[in-house]
Each structure stands twice: as structure tokens, then as C-alpha cells.
Design a protein around this motif. Structure first.
Motif, short mmCIF file in Angstrom:
data_model
loop_
_atom_site.label_atom_id
_atom_site.label_comp_id
_atom_site.label_asym_id
_atom_site.label_seq_id
_atom_site.Cartn_x
_atom_site.Cartn_y
_atom_site.Cartn_z
N THR A 33 0.84 -1.21 0.00
CA THR A 33 0.00 0.00 0.00
C THR A 33 0.87 1.25 0.00
OG1 THR A 33 -1.76 -1.16 1.18
CG2 THR A 33 -1.79 1.24 1.27
N ALA A 34 1.93 1.26 0.78
CA ALA A 34 2.83 2.41 0.82
C ALA A 34 3.51 2.60 -0.53
CB ALA A 34 3.88 2.21 1.91
N GLN A 35 3.91 1.52 -1.17
CA GLN A 35 4.55 1.63 -2.48
C GLN A 35 3.57 2.18 -3.52
OE1 GLN A 35 5.91 -2.37 -3.08
NE2 GLN A 35 7.89 -2.00 -2.10
N ASN A 36 2.36 1.67 -3.51
CA ASN A 36 1.37 2.14 -4.47
C ASN A 36 1.00 3.59 -4.22
OD1 ASN A 36 1.25 -0.32 -5.78
ND2 ASN A 36 -0.46 -1.07 -4.56
N THR A 37 0.94 3.99 -2.97
CA THR A 37 0.64 5.38 -2.65
C THR A 37 1.76 6.29 -3.15
OG1 THR A 37 -0.60 4.68 -0.71
CG2 THR A 37 0.10 6.97 -0.77
N SER A 38 3.00 5.85 -2.98
CA SER A 38 4.13 6.64 -3.48
C SER A 38 4.06 6.81 -4.99
CB SER A 38 5.45 5.97 -3.11
OG SER A 38 5.60 5.92 -1.72
N LYS A 39 3.69 5.74 -5.69
CA LYS A 39 3.56 5.83 -7.15
C LYS A 39 2.45 6.81 -7.54
CE LYS A 39 5.18 1.18 -8.22
NZ LYS A 39 4.79 -0.15 -8.74
N LEU A 40 1.35 6.77 -6.82
CA LEU A 40 0.25 7.69 -7.13
C LEU A 40 0.66 9.14 -6.88
CD1 LEU A 40 -2.82 5.76 -5.67
CD2 LEU A 40 -2.33 6.23 -8.06
N VAL A 41 1.39 9.37 -5.82
CA VAL A 41 1.85 10.73 -5.52
C VAL A 41 2.80 11.21 -6.62
CG1 VAL A 41 3.28 12.10 -3.94
CG2 VAL A 41 1.50 10.58 -3.04
N GLU A 42 3.71 10.35 -7.06
CA GLU A 42 4.64 10.71 -8.13
C GLU A 42 3.88 11.02 -9.42
OE1 GLU A 42 7.41 7.52 -8.48
OE2 GLU A 42 8.32 7.93 -6.53
N GLU A 45 2.16 14.40 -9.03
CA GLU A 45 3.11 15.51 -9.10
C GLU A 45 3.57 15.75 -10.53
OE1 GLU A 45 6.13 14.35 -6.34
OE2 GLU A 45 5.05 15.17 -4.61
N SER A 46 3.81 14.67 -11.26
CA SER A 46 4.25 14.85 -12.65
C SER A 46 3.11 15.41 -13.51
CB SER A 46 4.76 13.53 -13.24
OG SER A 46 3.71 12.60 -13.36
N ALA A 47 1.88 15.04 -13.22
CA ALA A 47 0.75 15.59 -13.95
C ALA A 47 0.58 17.07 -13.66
CB ALA A 47 -0.53 14.83 -13.60
N GLN A 48 0.80 17.47 -12.41
CA GLN A 48 0.68 18.89 -12.05
C GLN A 48 1.81 19.71 -12.68
OE1 GLN A 48 0.54 19.07 -7.78
NE2 GLN A 48 -1.63 18.59 -7.69
N ARG A 49 3.01 19.12 -12.75
CA ARG A 49 4.13 19.82 -13.38
C ARG A 49 3.87 20.04 -14.87
NH1 ARG A 49 8.16 15.92 -11.63
NH2 ARG A 49 7.79 15.91 -9.42
#
Length: 54
Positions: A33-42, A45-49
Motif C-alpha cells: 500500500t505504501a509503495q502504491n501510494t508513493s507511485k500515485l503521488v509521483e 506531481e508529474s501531472a501537475q508539473r
């Protein structure tokens, strides 16, 4: 008396194995779950950039 030890000792060992397995599965699911959450955050962030660069 020996039969009682054999039955209840085996039952206690089986329950200990089951509880250990459940605990390990829980820890694995926490890590996934932590790994998947990190991927979603990345991804977010890339979509916002890419949106702000336009």
C-alpha cells in the motif's frame, strides 16, 4: 494426560502458525500500500508539473 498435551500442543502450534502468517500478510499489505501510494503521488506531481508548464 499425554494425549491432552498432544492435542492441545498441536492445536496451539497450529494457531501460532496461523497468527504468524496473518501478521506477515498484514505487513506485506502495508508495504504494498505504501509503495502504491508513493507511485500515485509521483504520478500526480508529474501531472501537475506538466499542467503548470503549459
Amino acid at each position: 494426560m499425554l494425549v491432552g498435551f498432544l492435542i492441545f500442543g498441536t492445536l496451539a502450534a497450529f494457531i501460532a502458525v496461523v497468527v504468524t502468517r496473518i501478521t506477515l500478510e498484514f505487513y506485506v499489505s502495508l508495504v504494498k500500500t505504501a509503495q502504491n501510494t508513493s507511485k500515485l503521488v509521483e504520478l500526480e506531481e508529474s501531472a501537475q508539473r506538466s499542467t503548470t508548464q503549459r
